[in-house]
Each structure stands twice: as structure tokens, then as C-alpha cells.
Design an enzyme around this catalytic site. Sequence first.
Site, mmCIF file in Angstrom:
data_model
loop_
_atom_site.group_PDB
_atom_site.id
_atom_site.type_symbol
_atom_site.label_atom_id
_atom_site.label_comp_id
_atom_site.label_asym_id
_atom_site.label_seq_id
_atom_site.Cartn_x
_atom_site.Cartn_y
_atom_site.Cartn_z
ATOM 1 N N LEU A 78 38.681 84.761 77.038
ATOM 2 C CA LEU A 78 38.997 86.176 77.238
ATOM 3 C C LEU A 78 40.332 86.394 77.948
ATOM 4 C CD1 LEU A 78 35.411 87.380 78.168
ATOM 5 C CD2 LEU A 78 36.545 87.460 75.933
ATOM 6 N N CYS A 79 41.126 85.341 78.010
ATOM 7 C CA CYS A 79 42.463 85.417 78.613
ATOM 8 C C CYS A 79 43.429 86.018 77.600
ATOM 9 C CB CYS A 79 42.889 83.999 79.004
ATOM 10 S SG CYS A 79 44.501 83.859 79.770
ATOM 11 N N HIS A 80 44.216 87.009 78.043
ATOM 12 C CA HIS A 80 45.198 87.619 77.149
ATOM 13 C C HIS A 80 46.310 86.627 76.800
ATOM 14 C CE1 HIS A 80 43.430 91.299 78.830
ATOM 15 N NE2 HIS A 80 43.807 91.862 77.703
ATOM 16 N N GLU A 115 47.672 81.081 83.558
ATOM 17 C CA GLU A 115 48.710 80.180 83.067
ATOM 18 C C GLU A 115 49.121 79.197 84.166
ATOM 19 O OE1 GLU A 115 48.358 83.435 80.301
ATOM 20 O OE2 GLU A 115 48.448 83.390 82.472
ATOM 21 N N ASP A 129 45.244 60.553 83.404
ATOM 22 C CA ASP A 129 45.238 59.789 82.152
ATOM 23 C C ASP A 129 46.223 58.636 82.182
ATOM 24 O OD1 ASP A 129 44.607 59.259 79.341
ATOM 25 O OD2 ASP A 129 46.581 60.113 78.923
#
Length: 158
Positions: A78-80, A115, A129
Site C-alpha cells: 500500500l506504499c505509493h 523508501e 549476503d
Amino acid sequence: MEKRLSHVDDNNTPAMVNVSTKQTTLRTAKARSIIAVNDEILALIENGDIQSKKGPVFHTAIIAGTMGAKKAGDLIPLCHPIGMESCDISIEVIESKIVIYCTCSVTAKTGIEMEALTGASVAALTIYDMCKALSHNIVIEETRLISKTGGKKDYYHE
């Protein structure tokens, strides 16, 4: 006024926030991830980075974090999706911790916290990683919002 979750409508159904009536402003956000590593990994740091067979670890993490920040709207349901205007990632070693800062900005009707948080998180995951061949005793201890400006209210973590 009662506080409620922003991504749930009056019927308790998930919904993207309607930002159509919000003011367009310059919005910034800074997030931080902290990674605890062992002495074996710390001993490999030379000239501010760790050289590995996959390439320079911190430089690769900066690129990955930037790419992650650009994809926040695709990863978080639901992030714009927004046209991020800047993303700056820095990495420093403080004692036995690798500290990542991700600062993002945009001129928009909605914030850019997700973000910045995504950028810091992806950078931390990239370091994990690239270093896991040396040790799995790597802990991403924290990812948190440090500050945000330009929306309804500013926020600053002490």
C-alpha cells in the site's frame, strides 16, 4: 480525534491512503540500520571497505540500497510509488557495528519514510549476503526511522 491505522478504510479493509487533497511539499526521511559483526569480518576492512570475490562490500551495499529505495512502492503493497528525487547512503564502522544511513527526498503529496527504511534494510541485507561466507554470526540489530520532515508533522529520533 481518535488515532487509527492509515491503510485501513471505514470498513476495516486494506486501502491505499488517498493523498489527492494533500499539499505538495519537500519531504525528507533518514533511516538507519545497524549490523553487528565479529572480529574476523572487521579485520577485513581496509580503506573503508571490505574487498570480496563478489566485489567491494560497502560500495555494493550502497548501490543495492539505492535500488531497494527506488523499489519501495513495488515491494510494500500500500506504499505509493513516488518519483524519489535523491537517495544518499553512507556506511561507517563504529566499534563492532556497521552503521548504515539512508537519506531520501522527494517533492510530493506523501512521505518518503518507506523508501529510506527500504534503502537502509536492503543495504544491510547486502552486507549480510556478501559476508556470510565468513560467518553467519552477523546480526542486523536495528532498522529505524531517524527523522522525517515535510509532512503533517516532523519527526526526529533523539
